[in-house]
Design a protein around this motif. Structure first.
Motif, short mmCIF file in Angstrom:
data_model
loop_
_atom_site.label_atom_id
_atom_site.label_comp_id
_atom_site.label_asym_id
_atom_site.label_seq_id
_atom_site.Cartn_x
_atom_site.Cartn_y
_atom_site.Cartn_z
N ARG A 251 0.83 -1.20 0.00
CA ARG A 251 0.00 0.00 0.00
C ARG A 251 0.87 1.26 0.00
NH1 ARG A 251 -2.00 -0.93 4.33
NH2 ARG A 251 -3.84 -2.16 3.72
N SER A 252 1.88 1.25 0.83
CA SER A 252 2.77 2.43 0.90
C SER A 252 3.51 2.62 -0.42
CB SER A 252 3.76 2.26 2.05
OG SER A 252 3.09 2.11 3.28
N HIS A 253 3.94 1.51 -1.01
CA HIS A 253 4.66 1.62 -2.28
C HIS A 253 3.75 2.18 -3.38
CE1 HIS A 253 7.40 0.60 -5.51
NE2 HIS A 253 6.44 -0.11 -6.11
N ILE A 254 2.53 1.69 -3.47
CA ILE A 254 1.61 2.19 -4.49
C ILE A 254 1.28 3.66 -4.26
CG2 ILE A 254 -0.74 1.95 -5.39
CD1 ILE A 254 -0.53 -1.06 -4.85
N GLN A 255 1.04 4.01 -3.01
CA GLN A 255 0.73 5.41 -2.69
C GLN A 255 1.91 6.32 -3.05
OE1 GLN A 255 -0.14 6.04 1.43
NE2 GLN A 255 -1.14 8.03 1.08
N SER A 256 3.10 5.84 -2.79
CA SER A 256 4.29 6.64 -3.10
C SER A 256 4.42 6.86 -4.60
CB SER A 256 5.53 5.94 -2.55
OG SER A 256 6.70 6.61 -2.92
N VAL A 257 4.20 5.78 -5.38
CA VAL A 257 4.31 5.92 -6.83
C VAL A 257 3.25 6.86 -7.37
CG1 VAL A 257 4.17 4.67 -9.01
CG2 VAL A 257 5.41 3.66 -7.08
N PHE A 292 0.99 9.28 -16.06
CA PHE A 292 0.38 8.26 -15.21
C PHE A 292 0.48 6.88 -15.84
CE2 PHE A 292 -1.14 11.18 -12.13
CZ PHE A 292 -1.58 10.42 -11.05
N LYS A 293 0.51 6.80 -17.16
CA LYS A 293 0.70 5.50 -17.81
C LYS A 293 2.07 4.92 -17.48
CE LYS A 293 -2.52 6.10 -21.65
NZ LYS A 293 -2.67 6.20 -23.13
N ALA A 294 3.06 5.82 -17.35
CA ALA A 294 4.39 5.35 -16.94
C ALA A 294 4.34 4.78 -15.52
CB ALA A 294 5.39 6.51 -17.01
N ALA A 295 3.57 5.44 -14.64
CA ALA A 295 3.41 4.91 -13.28
C ALA A 295 2.69 3.56 -13.29
CB ALA A 295 2.64 5.91 -12.42
N ALA A 296 1.74 3.41 -14.22
CA ALA A 296 1.02 2.13 -14.33
C ALA A 296 1.97 1.01 -14.72
CB ALA A 296 -0.11 2.26 -15.35
N LEU A 303 0.10 -4.79 -9.00
CA LEU A 303 -1.36 -4.65 -9.08
C LEU A 303 -2.01 -5.90 -9.69
CD1 LEU A 303 -1.66 -0.90 -10.14
CD2 LEU A 303 -2.02 -1.91 -7.88
N GLU A 304 -1.35 -6.49 -10.65
CA GLU A 304 -1.89 -7.73 -11.22
C GLU A 304 -1.95 -8.84 -10.17
OE1 GLU A 304 0.45 -8.71 -14.58
OE2 GLU A 304 -0.58 -7.33 -15.95
N GLU A 305 -0.92 -8.90 -9.32
CA GLU A 305 -0.92 -9.90 -8.26
C GLU A 305 -2.06 -9.64 -7.27
OE1 GLU A 305 0.77 -12.64 -7.63
OE2 GLU A 305 1.86 -12.53 -9.52
N GLU A 321 -8.67 -0.14 -1.34
CA GLU A 321 -7.87 0.99 -0.87
C GLU A 321 -7.00 1.55 -2.00
OE1 GLU A 321 -5.68 -0.19 2.53
OE2 GLU A 321 -7.46 -0.56 3.78
N CYS A 322 -6.48 0.65 -2.84
CA CYS A 322 -5.69 1.11 -3.98
C CYS A 322 -6.56 1.92 -4.94
CB CYS A 322 -5.07 -0.08 -4.70
SG CYS A 322 -3.79 -0.93 -3.74
#
Length: 784
Positions: A251-257, A292-296, A303-305, A321-322
């Motif tokens: 969660r922290s990693h996704i929020q950071s990105v 944002f596509k680069a972040a994706a 996210l796939e996992e 939450e994501c």
């Protein structure tokens, strides 16, 4: 003299060994039959051993020169016999002595031979008994050997079975050990996973992170499904702590990105637009979405996992939450831009155009956001609710902008146009054509449409009340038939095409407003809502037209009022026919009129409050009765139209043939009196005269009546037809309405002619000069 040999062999002495051997051989022969090949071999073997010599221990008893078999040596006896024969017998005593010696010698010779033969047989029997005893011993040894073999075989089989059982048990123990080892491996993983997750080098970006997380999920699933194991709850708590730590790290990693990408976009917008709150669409596409596509791409694997494991509660919560984190970051970028665009539309465009532009812009934004969302969350993009936290606030900006405008809108045409925009263009064309990519906008657009429907319904009811029910006609609205006579060119056009808009000029304004309102509402409102409004509008319009008809009857004439009412009711009925609805509405009301009576009965003690078996019980006393009443505006319209047409027909009939009808009524009264006088045979006393002697029925009076009616037919009836043509433009309608009038006129003339034929002479009938029914019918038909 040589004694002859005995031709019959003496019987052999019986022996136990021989019998036992014979019985054994016989039993053997019966139980083991030999094949032909084996028998041939035995025969060949018997021939081969036929010359078998005696055993060495028997050779010493044999007589030399004796052949095979049993034989007696007689050489000595022959010599003795020949010597005895050669002896000289002198006297009888010598002869008897010689004979006695010879007889004794012969007997001795014979007994010796057989004794020797018996001895030989006895020796051989003994030999056979020895052999049989050896055979018995051998058989006993063989039986004992067979028994020992069986015992050895049994022990061997037992040993083999024991070995097999041991092997099976060994295999089971191996499998049990493997199963135990595999089950213990889940518990043993706790230390390995803990060590890896708590390692300083471990992060979400590490390639070992996701495999460890997968193994951790497997361990949790296994421990959850096997709560019977010792300390499984303790291990489950520890595993969940590790999982919670790992999910928090994700969660922290996704929020950071996401925050990093959002910060980059904010910086890019500030560098491009300066202090302006909005940027161009090209900048939106190149900055807001591309970065944002680069972040994706950076978060794709993680996210796939998460989406692949969303069936588990903890991952489903993490995924939600994501979605929320993503929506928050996107909303922080888009809210200012969307607000500014919608505000610009609101300042420049009217309500329908604003609705069209705002919905189109939101559809464009939603489509781009849906595409970007599918890059982050491919499996969740099909769920409309996933983007709700992002799209709903953006839709709220448009809703908050539109609602105050259409809430204060009083123009029904604008509201109907707004419904067309939302229903046809937005919901019909845009969302239907791109239903998957714009599905999230449907609730908001339907909500706006429902509010517009509500506002339109309110304005329609207000319009029905103010413009139709409470319509106060001006003088020119009631100026009939002058209003129709002043526009002959309009009448000519209407006769050729009733759909011409100029026809509305001759209509009563309340009717025109009713039909105009219904035609607008029919394609805008839901059938249930429209049915209620249409029923109310038709009912109110009918009442308004009836009021106007009464006013016109007072100002002009009753006939004008009747034709006015017939004209407008026919138009109303014709114009509402295409509406595929039922003009029937059921009204339900609560009736408490029985409550006071029940209370009085209870206070007087005439009924019990708690007697549930009677109608005066507490529940029934305070329960209202539901009264239903059904109002069908279309049927009521038909009734009013029918009664008005009947009134018009009777009024015209009375105007034209009233003298004849009065005459027929008087004649009927006279006939009744005459009939009664004939029964009493006292006509003179009653004073009843025959018909033609009556003052009102003289030929002269009847002739005057006929002339008057003919004059009315020639002068007044054409005026009536002219008015009918003025009010009723459809020839078929006039024909239908005039047909009963013509029938009544013909019927009156027919009755008069029948009376004349029965009561008057031929000369008197000719003097009266009544028009024939055929001529009268031709005359009436020519008027139309």
């Amino acid at each position: 003299m040589v004694a002859p040999k005995n031709s019959s062999s003496p019987s052999l002495p019986k022996s136990g060994a021989i019998s036992k051997g014979y019985n054994f051989a016989s039993t053997w022969e019966q139980n083991t039959p030999l094949t032909e090949q084996q028998q041939s071999a035995i025969v060949a073997l018997s021939h081969a051993v036929a010359e078998r010599p005696f055993p060495p221990n028997l050779t010493q008893d044999r007589v030399p020169g004796q052949g095979h078999g049993l034989s007696i040596d007689t050489q000595d006896s022959v010599a003795d016999s020949s010597a005895a024969i050669e002896a000289v017998l002198v006297n009888t005593n010598q002869f008897y002595k010689w004979f006695t010696d010879l007889e004794a010698a012969m007997k001795s010779e014979t007994e010796e031979k057989y004794r020797h033969y018996v001895d030989t047989l006895i020796q051989r029997i003994q030999t056979c008994d020895g052999i049989l005893r050896q055979v018995d011993d051998t058989l006993e040894l063989f039986n004992e050997l067979q028994f020992q073999h069986q015992a050895v075989a049994t022990k061997t089989k037992t040993l083999h079975d024991a070995c097999d059982r041991l092997l099976i048990e060994k295999q089971r123990l191996i499998e049990f050990a493997d199963a135990l080892r595999s089950k213990l491996s889940y518990f043993d993983e706790l230390e390995n996973i803990s060590t890896s997750f708590y390692s300083p080098s471990m992060s979400v970006g590490n390639r070992d992170f996701l495999p460890l997380l997968k193994r951790l999920d497997e361990c949790i699933s296994y421990v959850e499904s096997n709560p019977q194991y010792a300390e499984s709850s303790v291990y489950l708590v520890k595993f969940r702590q590790l999982q919670s730590r790992a999910l928090n790290a994700i969660r922290s990693h996704i929020q950071s990105v996401l925050k990093n990408a959002s910060s980059q976009v904010h910086d890019a917008i500030r560098n491009i637009g300066g202090s302006k709150p909005a940027v161009s669409e090209s900048v939106e596409a190149s900055v807001i979405y591309v970065r944002f596509k680069a972040a994706a791409s950076e978060l794709k694997i993680v996210l796939e996992e998460i989406e692949s494991r969303s069936s588990r509660k903890e991952y489903s919560q993490l995924l939600a939450e994501c979605h929320k984190l993503y929506s928050e970051q996107r909303l922080s970028l888009l809210k200012g831009i969307v607000q500014q665009r919608i505000s610009d539309f609101s300042k420049k465009e009217a309500l329908p155009s604003l609705t069209r532009s705002g919905c189109a812009y939101l559809a464009q934004v939603y489509q781009l956001e849906h595409q970007l969302f599918s890059h982050f969350f491919p499996a969740s993009s099909e769920d409309v609710s996933s983007l709700a936290s992002l799209i709903d606030p953006l839709c709220t900006y448009l809703y908050d902008t539109l609602r105050p405008k259409f809430i204060h809108e009083t123009n029904i045409d604008f509201l109907c146009e707004l419904v067309d925009v939302l229903k046809v263009e937005v919901l019909g064309e845009q969302l239907s054509r791109r239903s998957e990519s714009l599905a999230g906008l449907r609730p908001t657009f339907e909500r706006i449409l429902a509010d517009v429907h509500e506002r339109l319904t309110f304005r329609a009811r207000t319009h029905i009340r103010d413009e139709i029910a409470n319509y106060f006609p001006a003088n020119e609205d009631l100026d009939y038939p002058a209003k129709l006579e002043q526009s002959p060119e309009v009448i000519e056009e209407a006769q050729t095409s009733e759909e011409n808009q100029d026809v509305f000029k001759s209509w009563y304004p309340a009717l025109e407003k009713t039909l105009s309102l219904l035609s607008k509402l029919y394609r805008c409102l839901e059938p249930g809502v429209f049915t209620g409004l249409a029923q109310e509008a038709v009912e109110v319009c009918s009442l308004s037209v009836q009021k106007a008809s009464k006013l016109i009857s007072q100002r002009s004439s009753p006939m004008d009022g009747q034709l006015f009412l017939i004209k407008h009711l026919l138009i109303l009925r014709e114009q509402i026919a295409p509406f595929d609805i039922e003009f029937s509405v059921t009204h339900k009301e609560l009736d408490f009129s029985h409550l006071l009576d029940h209370l009085r009965r209870l206070l007087r003690g005439q009924a019990s409050l708690f007697d549930w078996s009677r109608s005066s019980s507490l529940a029934r006393t305070f329960s209202p009765r539901v009264l239903e009443s059904q109002v069908d505006a279309k049927k009521d319209l038909e009734k009013i139209l029918k009664s008005t047409c009947e009134e018009f027909i009777m009024s015209v009939t009375k105007i034209i043939v009233d003298p004849l009808l009065s005459f027929v009524a008087k004649v009927t009264a006279v006939k009744v009196a005459v009939s009664a006088g004939n029964q009493n045979q006292k006509l003179e006393t009653v004073g009843v005269k025959p018909l033609k002697e009556q003052a009102f029925a003289t030929p002269e009076k009847v002739s005057e009546l006929v002339l008057k009616v003919n004059s009315m037919i020639q002068q007044e009836l054409p005026k009536v037809i002219k008015k009918m043509k003025l009010y009723l433009l459809n020839p078929s309608t006039r024909t239908i309405l005039f047909k009963p009038i013509k029938t009544n006129i013909l019927e009156a003339h027919t009755q008069v002619q029948s009376l004349l034929k029965s009561e008057y002479s031929k000369e008197e009938i000719e003097s009266i000069n009544v028009v024939s029914t055929e001529d009268l019918q031709v005359q009436l038909d020519s008027l139309l």
